[in-house]
Design an enzyme around this catalytic site. Structure first.
Site, short mmCIF file in Angstrom:
data_model
loop_
_atom_site.label_atom_id
_atom_site.label_comp_id
_atom_site.label_asym_id
_atom_site.label_seq_id
_atom_site.Cartn_x
_atom_site.Cartn_y
_atom_site.Cartn_z
N GLY A 1 15.66 50.25 25.53
CA GLY A 1 14.37 49.98 26.18
C GLY A 1 14.03 51.14 27.11
N ARG B 1 15.92 42.84 32.16
CA ARG B 1 15.99 42.20 33.47
C ARG B 1 15.46 40.78 33.37
NH1 ARG B 1 16.94 45.57 37.64
NH2 ARG B 1 15.87 44.21 39.12
N GLU C 1 17.39 41.73 51.19
CA GLU C 1 18.05 43.04 51.20
C GLU C 1 17.19 44.06 51.95
OE1 GLU C 1 19.57 43.88 47.20
OE2 GLU C 1 19.89 41.72 47.08
N ALA D 1 6.02 47.81 38.51
CA ALA D 1 5.73 47.78 39.94
C ALA D 1 4.23 47.66 40.23
CB ALA D 1 6.30 49.04 40.60
N HIS E 1 -11.33 73.39 33.45
CA HIS E 1 -10.57 74.26 32.56
C HIS E 1 -9.81 75.29 33.38
CE1 HIS E 1 -9.54 76.69 29.10
NE2 HIS E 1 -9.94 77.76 29.77
P1 FAD Z 1 11.34 43.38 43.18
O1 FAD Z 1 10.99 44.81 43.34
O2 FAD Z 1 12.55 43.04 42.37
O3 FAD Z 1 11.48 42.79 44.65
C1 FAD Z 1 11.87 41.48 44.87
C2 FAD Z 1 12.54 41.42 46.23
O4 FAD Z 1 12.77 40.05 46.55
C3 FAD Z 1 13.90 42.09 46.28
O5 FAD Z 1 13.93 43.01 47.34
C4 FAD Z 1 14.90 40.93 46.52
O6 FAD Z 1 15.97 41.31 47.36
C5 FAD Z 1 14.01 39.92 47.21
N1 FAD Z 1 14.43 38.51 47.04
C6 FAD Z 1 14.73 37.87 45.88
N2 FAD Z 1 15.01 36.57 46.14
C7 FAD Z 1 14.89 36.41 47.48
C8 FAD Z 1 15.05 35.29 48.34
N3 FAD Z 1 15.37 34.06 47.90
N4 FAD Z 1 14.86 35.50 49.66
C9 FAD Z 1 14.52 36.73 50.15
N5 FAD Z 1 14.35 37.80 49.38
C10 FAD Z 1 14.53 37.64 48.06
N6 FAD Z 1 8.32 49.93 37.24
C11 FAD Z 1 7.30 50.81 37.21
O7 FAD Z 1 6.14 50.41 37.31
N7 FAD Z 1 7.53 52.15 37.06
C12 FAD Z 1 8.77 52.66 36.93
O8 FAD Z 1 8.95 53.86 36.81
C13 FAD Z 1 9.86 51.75 36.96
N8 FAD Z 1 11.12 52.21 36.84
C14 FAD Z 1 12.16 51.33 36.93
C15 FAD Z 1 13.45 51.81 36.80
C16 FAD Z 1 14.52 50.96 36.88
C17 FAD Z 1 15.92 51.50 36.73
C18 FAD Z 1 14.30 49.57 37.13
C19 FAD Z 1 15.45 48.63 37.25
C20 FAD Z 1 13.02 49.08 37.24
C21 FAD Z 1 11.94 49.95 37.13
N9 FAD Z 1 10.63 49.50 37.22
C22 FAD Z 1 9.59 50.38 37.14
C23 FAD Z 1 10.32 48.06 37.38
C24 FAD Z 1 9.96 47.75 38.84
O9 FAD Z 1 11.00 48.15 39.68
C25 FAD Z 1 9.68 46.28 38.99
O10 FAD Z 1 8.71 45.88 38.05
C26 FAD Z 1 9.18 45.95 40.38
O11 FAD Z 1 10.10 46.32 41.37
C27 FAD Z 1 8.86 44.46 40.51
O12 FAD Z 1 8.40 44.20 41.78
P2 FAD Z 1 8.56 42.77 42.45
O13 FAD Z 1 7.98 42.90 43.83
O14 FAD Z 1 8.06 41.73 41.56
O15 FAD Z 1 10.14 42.54 42.56
P1 AMP Z 2 14.20 46.24 27.92
O1 AMP Z 2 14.09 44.75 27.81
O2 AMP Z 2 12.95 46.99 27.63
O3 AMP Z 2 14.86 46.68 29.20
O4 AMP Z 2 15.19 46.69 26.78
C1 AMP Z 2 16.46 46.17 26.59
C2 AMP Z 2 16.88 46.50 25.17
O5 AMP Z 2 18.25 46.13 24.99
C3 AMP Z 2 16.06 45.76 24.12
O6 AMP Z 2 15.49 46.70 23.25
C4 AMP Z 2 17.11 44.88 23.42
O7 AMP Z 2 16.87 44.75 22.04
C5 AMP Z 2 18.41 45.64 23.66
N1 AMP Z 2 19.63 44.79 23.55
C6 AMP Z 2 19.80 43.56 24.06
N2 AMP Z 2 21.05 43.07 23.76
C7 AMP Z 2 21.68 44.03 23.02
C8 AMP Z 2 22.97 44.16 22.41
N3 AMP Z 2 23.88 43.19 22.48
N4 AMP Z 2 23.26 45.30 21.73
C9 AMP Z 2 22.35 46.30 21.66
N5 AMP Z 2 21.13 46.24 22.21
C10 AMP Z 2 20.77 45.14 22.90
#
Ligand code: FAD
Ligand code: AMP
Length: 490
Positions: A189, A294, A36, A341, A465
């Site tokens: 969560g 996730r 992506e 991240a 401070h």
């Molecule tokens: P990813 O960022 O998921 O990257 C993996 C990449 O691999 C993707 O671009 C995907 O397209 C690519 N990919 C997968 N399979 C293939 C393949 N077969 N071929 C080619 N490409 C592929 N973390 C924090 O530390 N602070 C935060 O504030 C925070 N906020 C978040 C908020 C939300 C809503 C979400 C969903 C997550 C948040 N996270 C946060 C978690 C953080 O985004 C992830 O922990 C982090 O992105 C993980 O990094 P990564 O490189 O392991 O994977």
């Molecule tokens: P996180 O794994 O930190 O993103 O949090 C996800 C949250 O969703 C956890 O606290 C889980 O207990 C909650 N959860 C998972 N399945 C259900 C469900 N069916 N109803 C309500 N909460 C859920």
């Protein structure tokens, strides 16, 4: 013929792209395969877009209390969010940062292959590119080492009604066109709670349904209890012990609506069925957000074919980031160790340094965990309940922001710094902060935990401070034998 690299990295998120840059700095010829956009979950649909939107919400909250700072607004009721503009700013920030990473790739001469990577052997990857109607093209890369950094994907909640119109998730909420009047968030969560903290100030009535006995389970109990007061003040309703089992259209109301009897029907078109200790219950809302976690993303990666050890889709790697297959490494969310991240990036650096002959292991003792709510939550090290469970002898020292000059000047006095210290030497084992800029303040305590600094040593470091960081120094003083905080007396 296959192109040859020192390292091929599958996935260009904060794990993969940081690994690629570090590897190039160390002299490696590197390819990254990304299906992506560079930046992965973090830049495109995670950390960055959410924190950009949160900034808009903070501006709104500040403007609403402008009078507390002696700033007059003639018509306070006209202060309102414009979702389209908030989302446009979010898109601009994301695009700017993704372009920044693309620019770094060019500057470092990292080859980016846009397509889906698949392992053919421990040193060969195929890249499948599909563009428009053209049939998929296959490129093959050969690499002495391969790093899997494929991240994670939203966990699906396998219940009836999950595909109904109005049921959204942490990706689709980023393209909301209108603010719903009411929103049920399934899952309390970090993601669910951060979104509750975004939507409630924007004017949406938010209800969280969490299956477990508490929201934010990894958070220190005392901090969570304090934080729940803030959530309540925002008007967020939290139902714990509430396991969601189905979602369905709110049929009776819809029927009444078609007859024109119920003007509120559009605002509560979904009914969520959940079970609690009291039995089956329902809640209604205009929209439902599923935030139940996730899962590691390994689809189509070919792990089983080449004998990589994995466990419920998570690839197993050791503290050097090595998998069981020689020259094959796994980092970040795909390992499901700590889905953050900065952990993915740190693991990426460890993997490439090992590949390039600089022996390193990942140190998981001092990882900051930040939650961008208002007030912010941040921690490093175990919670008090975890320390109790493991039988470690510890003492607690706390300092409230209400007693801190800087917190009073900015009118953000809710929260505490809480330190958990070893009972004998006063070493800082863990820190938990709720309060203004907690997510930045935690950095000093990450250093303290990593370097096993004592409360006494920390208390003797001169802090500027008036700053919020003085709360840390005060809390440290409270943990020194024969001393106590200067600006607070029980
Ligand atoms: P990813 O960022 O998921 O990257 C993996 C990449 O691999 C993707 O671009 C995907 O397209 C690519 N990919 C997968 N399979 C293939 C393949 N077969 N071929 C080619 N490409 C592929 N973390 C924090 O530390 N602070 C935060 O504030 C925070 N906020 C978040 C908020 C939300 C809503 C979400 C969903 C997550 C948040 N996270 C946060 C978690 C953080 O985004 C992830 O922990 C982090 O992105 C993980 O990094 P990564 O490189 O392991 O994977
Ligand atoms: P996180 O794994 O930190 O993103 O949090 C996800 C949250 O969703 C956890 O606290 C889980 O207990 C909650 N959860 C998972 N399945 C259900 C469900 N069916 N109803 C309500 N909460 C859920």
């Amino acid at each position: 013929m296959a192109v040859k690299y020192d390292i091929a990295i599958v996935g260009g998120g904060p794990g993969g792209y940081v690994a690629a840059i570090r590897a190039t700095q160390l002299g490696a010829k590197v390819a990254v395969i990304e299906k992506e956009r560079l930046g992965g979950t973090c830049l495109n649909v995670g950390c960055i877009p959410t924190k950009t939107i949160i900034k808009s919400v903070r501006v709104l909250e500040e403007m609403r209390r402008a009078d507390r700072f002696g700033i007059e607004v003639d018509h306070p009721e006209t202060i309102r969010p414009n979702l389209e503009k908030i989302m446009a700013r979010k898109d601009a920030v994301v695009n700017q940062l993704v372009a920044g990473v693309e620019g770094l790739f060019k500057a470092y001469k990292i080859d980016l292959y846009k397509g889906r990577g698949r392992l053919l052997s421990p040193n060969r990857v195929s890249v499948e590119t599909t563009s428009g109607s053209i049939s998929p093209e296959l490129t093959e890369l050969e690499a002495s080492n391969i790093i899997l950094a494929t991240g994670s994907a939203i966990s699906r909640l396998p219940i009836p009604g999950i595909d109904l119109d109005g049921v959204i998730d942490s990706n689709t909420i980023l393209s909301l066109k209108e603010l719903p009047q009411s929103l049920i968030i399934i899952g309390g969560g970090i993601i669910g709670v951060e979104w509750a903290g975004i939507m409630a100030p924007l004017g949406t009535k938010v209800t969280i349904l969490e299956a477990l006995p508490n929201i934010l389970l990894p958070v220190d109990d005392e901090i969570r209890q304090r934080f729940q007061v803030s959530l309540k003040k925002l008007g967020v309703v939290v139902n714990t012990g509430a396991k969601v089992e189905a979602i369905e259209p709110t049929i009776s109301r819809r029927t009444e609506a078609t007859r024109g009897l119920d003007p509120h029907s559009q605002s509560e078109k979904l009914t969520v069925h959940f079970s609690t200790a009291k039995g089956p219950q329902t809640a209604t809302a205009q929209m439902v957000m599923v935030a139940v976690g996730r899962s590691p993303y390994t689809e189509g990666l070919g792990l089983a074919e080449i004998g990589v050890n994995f466990n419920r889709r998570a690839v197993i790697s050791n503290e050097r980031m090595e998998t069981n297959v020689e020259h094959l490494y796994a980092i970040g969310d795909v390992t499901q160790r700590i889905m953050l991240a900065h952990v993915a990036s740190a693991e990426g650096e460890v993997a490439v340094e090992n590949i390039m002959g600089h022996s390193r292991v990942m140190d998981y003792r001092a990882i900051p965990n930040c939650i961008y709510t208002n007030p912010e939550l941040a921690s490093v090290g175990p919670t008090e309940q975890e320390l109790k469970a493991t039988g470690v002898r510890y003492k607690v020292s706390k300092f409230p922001f209400s007693a801190l000059g800087r917190a009073v000047t900015i009118d953000e006095t809710s929260g505490i710094v809480k330190l958990l210290l070893s009972e004998d030497k006063g070493e800082i084992l863990a820190a938990h902060i709720m309060g203004p800029d907690a997510t930045d303040l935690i950095a000093e305590l990450v250093l303290a935990v990593k370097e096993q600094i004592t409360a006494e040593e920390l208390s003797q470091i001169v802090h500027a401070h008036p700053t919020l960081s003085e709360a840390i120094q005060e809390a440290a003083l409270g943990g020194v034998k024969g001393a106590s905080p200067i600006h607070f007396k029980r």
